[in-house]
Motif scaffolding. Structure first.
Motif, PDB file in Angstrom:
ATOM      1  N   TRP A 216       0.851  -1.205   0.000  1.00  0.00           N
ATOM      2  CA  TRP A 216       0.000   0.000   0.000  1.00  0.00           C
ATOM      3  C   TRP A 216       0.885   1.252   0.000  1.00  0.00           C
ATOM      4  CZ3 TRP A 216      -4.049   2.539  -1.261  1.00  0.00           C
ATOM      5  CH2 TRP A 216      -4.436   3.695  -0.598  1.00  0.00           C
ATOM      6  N   TRP A 217       1.957   1.204   0.772  1.00  0.00           N
ATOM      7  CA  TRP A 217       2.841   2.372   0.854  1.00  0.00           C
ATOM      8  C   TRP A 217       3.570   2.600  -0.479  1.00  0.00           C
ATOM      9  CZ3 TRP A 217       2.103   6.170   3.818  1.00  0.00           C
ATOM     10  CH2 TRP A 217       3.076   7.148   3.988  1.00  0.00           C
ATOM     11  N   ASP A 218       3.906   1.509  -1.182  1.00  0.00           N
ATOM     12  CA  ASP A 218       4.469   1.641  -2.540  1.00  0.00           C
ATOM     13  C   ASP A 218       3.506   2.425  -3.424  1.00  0.00           C
ATOM     14  OD1 ASP A 218       6.894   0.373  -2.515  1.00  0.00           O
ATOM     15  OD2 ASP A 218       6.156  -1.551  -3.277  1.00  0.00           O
ATOM     16  N   LEU A 219       2.242   2.085  -3.267  1.00  0.00           N
ATOM     17  CA  LEU A 219       1.216   2.724  -4.100  1.00  0.00           C
ATOM     18  C   LEU A 219       1.098   4.216  -3.748  1.00  0.00           C
ATOM     19  CD1 LEU A 219      -2.162   0.929  -4.649  1.00  0.00           C
ATOM     20  CD2 LEU A 219      -1.836   3.349  -4.971  1.00  0.00           C
ATOM     21  N   VAL A 220       1.057   4.498  -2.439  1.00  0.00           N
ATOM     22  CA  VAL A 220       0.974   5.895  -1.993  1.00  0.00           C
ATOM     23  C   VAL A 220       2.168   6.680  -2.534  1.00  0.00           C
ATOM     24  CG1 VAL A 220       1.214   7.365   0.073  1.00  0.00           C
ATOM     25  CG2 VAL A 220      -0.356   5.404   0.102  1.00  0.00           C
ATOM     26  N   TRP A 221       3.330   6.091  -2.434  1.00  0.00           N
ATOM     27  CA  TRP A 221       4.583   6.795  -2.715  1.00  0.00           C
ATOM     28  C   TRP A 221       4.825   6.982  -4.212  1.00  0.00           C
ATOM     29  CZ3 TRP A 221       6.434   9.935   0.470  1.00  0.00           C
ATOM     30  CH2 TRP A 221       7.757  10.399   0.358  1.00  0.00           C
ATOM     31  N   HIS A 222       4.159   6.184  -5.031  1.00  0.00           N
ATOM     32  CA  HIS A 222       4.385   6.287  -6.477  1.00  0.00           C
ATOM     33  C   HIS A 222       3.115   6.687  -7.225  1.00  0.00           C
ATOM     34  CE1 HIS A 222       7.712   3.692  -5.048  1.00  0.00           C
ATOM     35  NE2 HIS A 222       8.379   4.579  -5.764  1.00  0.00           N
ATOM     36  N   SER A 223       2.242   7.400  -6.523  1.00  0.00           N
ATOM     37  CA  SER A 223       1.006   7.891  -7.157  1.00  0.00           C
ATOM     38  C   SER A 223       0.818   9.345  -6.719  1.00  0.00           C
ATOM     39  CB  SER A 223      -0.186   7.050  -6.681  1.00  0.00           C
ATOM     40  OG  SER A 223      -0.433   7.321  -5.322  1.00  0.00           O
ATOM     41  N   GLY A 224      -0.329   9.916  -7.081  1.00  0.00           N
ATOM     42  CA  GLY A 224      -0.628  11.307  -6.718  1.00  0.00           C
ATOM     43  C   GLY A 224      -0.648  11.533  -5.206  1.00  0.00           C
TER      44      GLY A 224
END
Ligand SMILES: C[S@@+](CC[C@H](N)C(=O)[O-])C[C@H]1O[C@@H](n2cnc3c(N)ncnc32)[C@H](O)[C@@H]1O
Length: 273
Positions: A216-224
């Motif tokens: 989830w943090w990967d997603l947060v960190w590589h998205s808007g």
């Protein structure tokens, strides 16, 4: 924020996100691109424009279907384009050209392309109608134009927990761009305003279980979402991450943490004069 600042911010955000944009946690972009390319119904010979191509998810999905056709992908971010070029080279796709260009100033010739796509890009433009009209100018009469967006409930409940928590910090909170285009009605209205035929709208669930908080943090960190967390001071970021980890891990079941990614795919045509 003036136009130049806004564009600089978009470039900076996506240049920073580029290296991680194709991490497994974000594979919904690839899944959505496959659905869009399939819905475009190519015969295999088309010349296709892919706007806001990013790391090339849609451009590559189209290029694979165009044995005798060609894709031109454009994006503001050199970092994202570098990833797209590497992926195209790894797949030995020779029918794909990638160029650093701004959609709002695009001039590749009127009525040039047989079709156009834009995956999760149109809602970054201050004037979405003007942006869609620019895309429409570039395609031939009768050509299909396909765009994707997220539905309003995308990534819930994870995203809502993230947003509720970040709002408790004293950081500016810009509106979420995709919310401007998160229903079939909004997509219909945009196509109508741009003078296009009413689109067919498809809804696809392209989500999957995440293995844990780190994905989830990967997603947060590589998205808007990155823009929101990167405003926090180091101490606040550490406190935020610890508390957010706890609330996200509480959502896990034996399959992992379900990531709901419900997307909208619109495909409509430029009228034949
Ligand atoms: C969320 S990414 C989508 C990438 C890709 N289409 C996909 O489906 O994965 C949005 C992309 O829009 C690009 N973008 C935003 N504004 C743009 C503009 N005015 N002209 C060209 N690209 C733009 C960003 O640089 C970014 O790469």
């Amino acid at each position: 924020m003036d136009t130049q600042d806004r564009k600089y911010k978009i470039k900076e955000t996506f240049n920073a996100a580029a290296a991680g944009y194709d991490k497994p946690a974000l594979r919904f972009f690839k899944h959505a691109a496959e659905h869009l390319a399939q819905r475009m119904g190519f015969s295999g010979t088309e010349r296709v424009l892919d706007v806001a191509t990013g790391t090339g998810a849609v451009a590559l999905a189209c290029a694979r279907r165009l044995g005798a056709g060609h894709v031109t992908g454009i994006d503001l971010s050199e970092g994202m384009l570098a990833q797209a070029r590497a992926k195209a080279a790894a797949e030995k796709l020779g029918n794909l050209t990638l160029q650093c260009m701004d959609l709002e100033a695009l001039d590749l010739g009127a009525d040039t392309f047989d079709a156009a796509c834009c995956g999760f890009g149109i809602f970054f433009l201050p004037d979405m109608e003007a942006g869609l009209k620019i895309i429409a100018q570039h395609v031939k009469p009768g050509a299909a134009i396909g765009i994707t967006s997220f539905t309003g409930e995308v990534m819930e409940p994870l995203s809502q927990k993230f947003l509720d928590r970040i709002q408790s910090y004293d950081a500016p909170f810009p509106p979420l761009s995709w919310k401007r285009l998160d229903t079939p009605e909004k997509l219909h209205a945009l196509y109508r305003a741009a003078g296009l035929e009413q689109p067919l709208i498809y809804t696809e669930q392209v989500g999957y279980p995440l293995t844990g908080f780190d994905e989830w943090w990967d997603l947060v960190w590589h998205s808007g979402f990155r823009v929101l967390v990167s405003q926090l001071a180091p101490d606040d970021l550490a406190r935020f991450t610890a508390a957010h980890r706890e609330e996200i891990e509480a959502l896990a079941d034996s399959d992992g943490i379900e990531l709901n990614v419900n997307v909208l795919i619109a495909v409509g045509c430029k009228p034949i004069r």
